[in-house]
Design an enzyme around this catalytic site. Sequence first.
Site, short mmCIF file in Angstrom:
data_model
loop_
_atom_site.label_atom_id
_atom_site.label_comp_id
_atom_site.label_asym_id
_atom_site.label_seq_id
_atom_site.Cartn_x
_atom_site.Cartn_y
_atom_site.Cartn_z
N LYS A 128 -1.49 -0.01 13.40
CA LYS A 128 -0.52 -0.09 14.63
C LYS A 128 -0.47 -0.12 15.84
O LYS A 128 -0.69 0.64 15.96
CB LYS A 128 0.45 0.03 13.44
CG LYS A 128 0.33 -0.38 11.63
CD LYS A 128 2.19 0.15 11.00
CE LYS A 128 2.04 -0.87 9.67
NZ LYS A 128 3.13 -0.24 8.97
N TYR A 164 3.26 -10.52 6.11
CA TYR A 164 4.42 -9.53 5.42
C TYR A 164 4.85 -9.77 4.52
O TYR A 164 5.91 -9.90 3.92
CB TYR A 164 4.94 -8.90 5.90
CG TYR A 164 4.41 -7.25 6.51
CD1 TYR A 164 4.18 -5.98 5.97
CD2 TYR A 164 3.83 -7.21 7.87
CE1 TYR A 164 3.20 -5.17 5.98
CE2 TYR A 164 3.46 -6.19 8.51
CZ TYR A 164 3.14 -5.01 7.42
OH TYR A 164 1.90 -4.27 7.85
N THR A 212 4.31 6.61 2.42
CA THR A 212 4.27 5.48 3.72
C THR A 212 5.46 5.90 5.04
O THR A 212 5.67 6.11 6.03
CB THR A 212 5.26 4.36 3.03
OG1 THR A 212 4.04 3.65 2.03
CG2 THR A 212 6.16 3.25 4.39
N ARG A 225 -1.29 9.29 8.41
CA ARG A 225 0.20 9.47 8.71
C ARG A 225 0.97 10.81 9.04
O ARG A 225 2.07 10.42 10.31
CB ARG A 225 1.55 8.59 7.59
CG ARG A 225 0.82 6.64 7.60
CD ARG A 225 1.32 6.38 6.52
NE ARG A 225 1.22 4.68 6.44
CZ ARG A 225 0.42 4.72 4.98
NH1 ARG A 225 0.87 4.94 3.94
NH2 ARG A 225 0.74 2.94 5.14
N ASN A 242 4.47 3.55 11.40
CA ASN A 242 4.17 4.82 10.77
C ASN A 242 2.60 4.52 10.75
O ASN A 242 1.45 4.77 10.08
CB ASN A 242 4.27 4.41 9.60
CG ASN A 242 3.73 3.16 8.60
OD1 ASN A 242 3.70 2.29 9.11
ND2 ASN A 242 4.08 3.05 6.77
N HIS A 254 -1.73 0.67 8.10
CA HIS A 254 -1.50 0.28 6.19
C HIS A 254 -2.48 -0.23 6.03
O HIS A 254 -3.27 -0.21 6.44
CB HIS A 254 -1.20 -1.25 6.56
CG HIS A 254 -1.07 -2.90 5.66
ND1 HIS A 254 -0.04 -2.36 5.11
CD2 HIS A 254 -1.29 -2.78 5.17
CE1 HIS A 254 -0.58 -2.92 3.98
NE2 HIS A 254 -1.66 -3.41 4.02
N GLU A 261 -4.99 -10.13 1.27
CA GLU A 261 -5.36 -9.22 3.00
C GLU A 261 -6.04 -9.56 3.44
O GLU A 261 -6.40 -9.93 4.74
CB GLU A 261 -5.22 -7.56 2.99
CG GLU A 261 -3.44 -7.77 1.92
CD GLU A 261 -2.15 -6.74 2.62
OE1 GLU A 261 -2.09 -6.54 2.02
OE2 GLU A 261 -3.59 -5.67 2.52
#
Length: 142
Positions: free
Chosen positions: A10, A50, A92, A103, A113, A116, A127
Amino acid sequence: AIERTFSIIKPDAVAKNNIGAIYNRFETAGLKIIASKMVHLTKEQAEGFYAEHSERPFFGALVAFMTSGPIVVQTLEGENAVLTHRDILGATNPAEAVLGTIRADFAQSIDENAAHGSDSVESAQREVAYFFSAEELCPRTR
Ligand code: CMP
């Protein structure tokens, strides 16, 4: 069984120069990167990816964060890849993640975080296809 899963590094982790460190975690866990690219999502792309979260209170913040900078997306292949990947990601919420997980080691908050990972083989198929064409997947023969 050999599975494929989908993974995102991310914007927070890209900004902190943690791409290589996180790739090292994947490879150390026996996951093979069979497709990889950097992208800067549009709002529409983030909302589409999402969509299952569109009614959640954090949806707007999630889309804003995921479009705030480039991300690195990859398809990972390996034995039990979906669960193996989720195990090394950790919870998460990084505050709840076991030390030594991605994480726990690289993320600040549940909103930012670091990474994914697909939550099931079915999610992984959707995905992977959202980001990669069949020609972009490079299964290993050695
Ligand atoms: P991710 O696996 O990318 O899927 C949706 C993201 O929403 C999740 O990681 C978190 O970064 C973010 N998020 C923010 N608040 C929550 C929450 N309460 N529950 C689940 N995900 C959340």
